[in-house]
Design a protein around this motif. Structure first.
Motif, mmCIF file in Angstrom:
data_model
loop_
_atom_site.group_PDB
_atom_site.id
_atom_site.type_symbol
_atom_site.label_atom_id
_atom_site.label_comp_id
_atom_site.label_asym_id
_atom_site.label_seq_id
_atom_site.Cartn_x
_atom_site.Cartn_y
_atom_site.Cartn_z
ATOM 1 N N LYS A 1 14.357 9.221 3.628
ATOM 2 C CA LYS A 1 15.071 10.131 4.543
ATOM 3 C C LYS A 1 16.171 9.399 5.308
ATOM 4 C CE LYS A 1 11.268 11.081 6.822
ATOM 5 N NZ LYS A 1 10.354 10.095 6.179
ATOM 6 N N SER A 2 15.805 8.261 5.920
ATOM 7 C CA SER A 2 16.805 7.504 6.690
ATOM 8 C C SER A 2 17.883 6.955 5.769
ATOM 9 C CB SER A 2 16.147 6.341 7.434
ATOM 10 O OG SER A 2 15.245 6.831 8.393
ATOM 11 N N THR A 3 17.474 6.510 4.615
ATOM 12 C CA THR A 3 18.458 5.961 3.671
ATOM 13 C C THR A 3 19.467 7.037 3.289
ATOM 14 O OG1 THR A 3 16.796 4.426 2.822
ATOM 15 C CG2 THR A 3 18.732 4.822 1.433
ATOM 16 N N PHE B 1 20.770 13.374 12.809
ATOM 17 C CA PHE B 1 19.712 12.946 13.729
ATOM 18 C C PHE B 1 18.593 12.317 12.907
ATOM 19 C CE2 PHE B 1 21.857 16.408 15.857
ATOM 20 C CZ PHE B 1 21.857 16.062 17.211
ATOM 21 N N ASP B 2 18.219 11.091 13.246
ATOM 22 C CA ASP B 2 17.123 10.445 12.534
ATOM 23 C C ASP B 2 15.928 10.293 13.475
ATOM 24 O OD1 ASP B 2 15.504 9.202 10.740
ATOM 25 O OD2 ASP B 2 16.835 7.504 10.346
ATOM 26 N N GLU B 3 15.005 11.201 13.380
ATOM 27 C CA GLU B 3 13.802 11.223 14.225
ATOM 28 C C GLU B 3 14.151 10.979 15.691
ATOM 29 O OE1 GLU B 3 10.362 9.323 12.785
ATOM 30 O OE2 GLU B 3 10.992 9.379 10.698
ATOM 31 N N PRO B 4 14.982 11.852 16.256
ATOM 32 C CA PRO B 4 15.503 11.596 17.603
ATOM 33 C C PRO B 4 14.457 11.665 18.706
ATOM 34 C CG PRO B 4 16.084 13.805 16.887
ATOM 35 C CD PRO B 4 15.503 13.107 15.687
HETATM 36 MG MG LIG Z 1 13.287 6.846 8.587
#
Ligand SMILES: [Mg+2]
Ligand SMILES: Nc1ncnc2c1ncn2[C@@H]1O[C@H](COP(=O)(O)OP(=O)(O)OP(=O)(O)O)[C@@H](O)[C@H]1O
Length: 266
Positions: free
Chosen positions: A56-58, A186-189
């Motif tokens: 997901k982050s990638t 937004f990455d797990e904000p």
């Molecule tokens: Mg991640």
């Protein structure tokens, strides 16, 4: 300006805000994204869920030009990320051209990464002044408006250490908005926040969505995904397993892997 986006890079993307076509990304020998196809329309809020390590982050980092993809095509706001297309040939963009593209995207991480030696106002003013060459007076005025918008009109003079985690994250959102992005990632904000502070950040994000911002949100907040998301993507092991209307995916997942994941988080 020498660092505007070259014309050839503008075409494409089919009017979508994000278009990913068979995007592959490897770190060394490990393939982390195994052919991602995704589309985000202007104004759409796409939420992304999936187990740890699913990519997901990638994927967000590829959209934000922080990682170079190994194969496939990725367009953001009509620009082919990292490349310019001339005829059927692709040319790599120079660093300053990549920076110009990245400015259209705002990103908010789990960790707020505010400048500790600057006030809330200073943090929000910084990029417009330094990167865009905006006058301090104008940047200050806009920063004050943005901090008001995220509910921090009375905290403009506070330093990060004098703000709660939820307040710091709202400053981080205002800081990203200060660059007037076309797209917010937004990455797990809310993952690093104490539970009682999660709601205030989600409220700001919901308002942003209602204002029409295009957003891609990696989150574990299933309630937010259901209520605010226009679409919900379930990723596992580097692929998009399932995508659909949040309510439908959540109540009637089609794929066993989605069902298994949801049974653990719901
Ligand atoms: Mg991640
Ligand atoms: N810079 C890197 N170098 C090597 N491997 C990496 C790098 N960044 C990520 N990875 C690997 O890629 C895989 C996907 O990582 P990613 O951070 O995208 O997952 P994620 O879905 O965001 O997980 P989480 O929910 O834990 O944040 C993981 O196996 C991770 O170890």
């Amino acid at each position: 300006m020498t660092d505007t986006i070259p014309e050839g890079a503008r075409a494409g993307g089919d009017g979508l805000m994000v278009k990913a076509e068979k995007v592959h990304k490897s770190f060394g020998r490990v393939e982390v994204l195994k052919g991602i196809d995704l589309e985000v329309k202007p104004g759409e809020v796409m939420c992304v869920i999936g187990p740890s390590g699913s990519g997901k982050s990638t994927f967000l980092r590829c959209v934000n030009h922080l990682e170079k993809i190994n194969a496939g095509r990725l367009w953001v706001n009509g620009h082919l990320v990292g490349y310019r297309q001339k005829g059927d040939k692709l040319y790599e963009l120079r660093d300053r051209e990549v920076s110009a593209q990245r400015r259209e995207i705002g990103m908010v991480f789990q960790r707020f990464n505010l400048f500790p030696h600057m006030t809330a106002l200073g943090n929000v003013m910084e990029a417009p002044v330094r990167v865009k060459g905006e006058s301090k007076a104008k940047a200050r005025e806009r920063a004050a408006v943005l901090l008001e918008r995220v509910g921090l009109g009375d905290k403009v003079g506070n330093y990060p250490a004098q703000l709660s985690g939820g307040q710091q994250q709202r400053v981080a959102i205002a800081r990203a908005l200060a660059m007037e992005p076309a797209l917010m990632l937004f990455d797990e904000p809310t993952s690093a926040l104490d539970p009682e502070l999660v709601g205030e950040v989600l409220d700001v994000m919901k308002q942003l969505a209602l204002d029409g911002m295009t957003m891609v949100v990696v989150t574990h907040e299933i309630g937010f995904a259901r209520e605010v998301g226009d679409s919900l993507v379930f990723m596992d092991d580097g692929v998009v397993v399932e995508k659909g209307v949040p309510r439908e995916v959540l109540s009637n997942p089609q794929h066993p892997r989605t069902r298994d994941f949801l049974s653990k988080v719901l």
